[in-house]
Design a protein around this motif. Sequence first.
Motif, PDB file in Angstrom:
ATOM      1  N   ASN A  79       0.831  -1.211   0.000  1.00 41.01           N
ATOM      2  CA  ASN A  79       0.000   0.000   0.000  1.00 41.01           C
ATOM      3  C   ASN A  79       0.861   1.255   0.000  1.00 41.01           C
ATOM      4  OD1 ASN A  79      -2.224  -1.712   0.206  1.00 41.01           O
ATOM      5  ND2 ASN A  79      -2.386  -1.469   2.414  1.00 41.01           N
TER       6      ASN A  79
ATOM      7  N   MET B  14       2.836   1.637  -3.370  1.00 48.08           N
ATOM      8  CA  MET B  14       1.988   2.041  -4.497  1.00 48.08           C
ATOM      9  C   MET B  14       1.625   3.519  -4.411  1.00 48.08           C
ATOM     10  SD  MET B  14       0.437   1.063  -7.311  1.00 48.08           S
ATOM     11  CE  MET B  14       0.564  -0.720  -7.209  1.00 48.08           C
ATOM     12  N   THR B  15       1.185   3.973  -3.240  1.00 46.78           N
ATOM     13  CA  THR B  15       0.748   5.369  -3.140  1.00 46.78           C
ATOM     14  C   THR B  15       1.910   6.350  -3.137  1.00 46.78           C
ATOM     15  OG1 THR B  15       0.568   5.170  -0.735  1.00 46.78           O
ATOM     16  CG2 THR B  15      -1.454   4.833  -2.038  1.00 46.78           C
TER      17      THR B  15
ATOM     18  N   ALA C  83      -4.469   2.942  -1.454  1.00 50.51           N
ATOM     19  CA  ALA C  83      -4.317   1.594  -1.994  1.00 50.51           C
ATOM     20  C   ALA C  83      -4.713   0.587  -0.930  1.00 50.51           C
ATOM     21  CB  ALA C  83      -2.881   1.352  -2.446  1.00 50.51           C
TER      22      ALA C  83
ATOM     23  N   VAL D  20      -6.881   0.596  -5.998  1.00 49.33           N
ATOM     24  CA  VAL D  20      -6.150   1.861  -5.919  1.00 49.33           C
ATOM     25  C   VAL D  20      -7.094   2.973  -6.375  1.00 49.33           C
ATOM     26  CG1 VAL D  20      -4.135   3.160  -6.708  1.00 49.33           C
ATOM     27  CG2 VAL D  20      -3.981   0.681  -6.479  1.00 49.33           C
TER      28      VAL D  20
END
Length: 147
Positions: A24, A27-28, A35, A47
Amino acid sequence: MAEFHDSIEIAAPPEAVFEYLITNEGMTAWMGQHADLDAVPGGRFAVNIAGHPVRGTFLTVEAPNRVVVSWGFAGDEDLPAGSSRVEFRLTPIDGGTRVDLCHFDLPAPRLAGHADGWAHFLPRLAVAGAGGQAGPDHWRPLADRLA
């Protein structure tokens, strides 16, 4: 259906870059404002990007070389949740990692918008993946900018 292909080089080993595709926080750091990821085959891929809920599942997770997710938008008739597929291949190179991205099964009218999005987000992955700060993300989808 259409396909989009691109690649970038990141000054970090595949093991480091891989974390930006499956966690998470990772990804962000480069894409989306929220996410909720469960990075196992069949696990959740969710997402939120600029108010758009991308939803799918992890199809393949092969540390640290390959991630494949299904991709689409909750509530979207043209590209519903999980209806396309995004593949990230990570290959070690001198000085880091080459990331090859392939986005498959896109409806042809959605290709330009996704090409625009990936052109924005992949350089952010290169920054974050190398340990840098990609900064606040103010990107908006091409369709929103043209409206």
